[in-house]
Design a protein around this motif. Sequence first.
Motif, PDB file in Angstrom:
ATOM      1  N   UNK A  83      20.181   8.362 -29.567  1.00  0.00           N
ATOM      2  CA  UNK A  83      20.701   7.629 -30.536  1.00  0.00           C
ATOM      3  C   UNK A  83      20.215   5.924 -30.341  1.00  0.00           C
ATOM      4  N   UNK A  84      19.719   5.693 -31.273  1.00  0.00           N
ATOM      5  CA  UNK A  84      18.745   4.377 -30.955  1.00  0.00           C
ATOM      6  C   UNK A  84      18.627   3.681 -32.481  1.00  0.00           C
ATOM      7  N   UNK A  85      18.724   2.350 -32.414  1.00  0.00           N
ATOM      8  CA  UNK A  85      19.076   1.366 -31.250  1.00  0.00           C
ATOM      9  C   UNK A  85      20.494   1.402 -30.723  1.00  0.00           C
ATOM     10  N   UNK A  86      20.752   0.961 -29.437  1.00  0.00           N
ATOM     11  CA  UNK A  86      21.949   0.990 -28.879  1.00  0.00           C
ATOM     12  C   UNK A  86      21.999  -0.763 -28.618  1.00  0.00           C
ATOM     13  N   UNK A  87      23.377  -1.042 -28.270  1.00  0.00           N
ATOM     14  CA  UNK A  87      23.791  -2.220 -27.786  1.00  0.00           C
ATOM     15  C   UNK A  87      23.218  -2.552 -26.338  1.00  0.00           C
ATOM     16  N   UNK A  88      22.050  -3.531 -26.171  1.00  0.00           N
ATOM     17  CA  UNK A  88      21.650  -3.560 -24.954  1.00  0.00           C
ATOM     18  C   UNK A  88      22.124  -4.621 -24.137  1.00  0.00           C
ATOM     19  N   UNK A  89      23.217  -5.566 -24.421  1.00  0.00           N
ATOM     20  CA  UNK A  89      23.606  -6.638 -23.973  1.00  0.00           C
ATOM     21  C   UNK A  89      24.063  -6.479 -22.440  1.00  0.00           C
TER      22      UNK A  89
END
Length: 208
Positions: A83-89
Amino acid sequence: MKKIYFYFDFLSPFSYFAWINHTKFFAAYPDIEVVYKPVLMGKLFSHHEFRGPGEIPAKRNYELKKCFRYAEKNHIKFHPPHSFPFNPLAIIRIATKHASGANQKIVIDGIFDLVWGEGKILEDPELIKQEFTSRNLDTEYIERSFEREAKTELKANIKEAIEANIFGVPTFAIDDEYFWGNDSYEDLTNYLADNDNYNKEHYNKLIK
């Protein structure tokens, strides 16, 4: 000692490739310090008012296939998240100097491998903690990523990148120049050798 600033985002597969290549590349330049600058590339995209490749299906599929080809040719482990994009914060904050300290390079290396080598979606702090524990990475880095200093550092990195006219990742910035993309190592080599081979006079006329 001269410094090169390496701007990256864990959502970028090309940042992953640039990361893998950078240790070997900079081994030839012992007088250069590489300073790691995690950023949110979405912030750069929004500032410059364009969409990321993940938001354009045709480009996303093309770039993904390009990544698979590159990984195959260069014998790089490449297993993108399903699953992409995801939240990379969360992982971007962990990668700050404040959060990871003297082990910043080790932490960044581990996160890149988890995301692009093993296909992990690292959004949930508990999952991140589990993955760090399995790799013997100190979970203290995760705790420090919630501190104000880590958040401030990330904001400063993004501000610096925007002020330097950086629009994407990976980017290597040195002096007043920047080199974007995993394929920019040759140009960076020429620059470091004082052989930045382009027609500067013609270029300057065109951008006025």
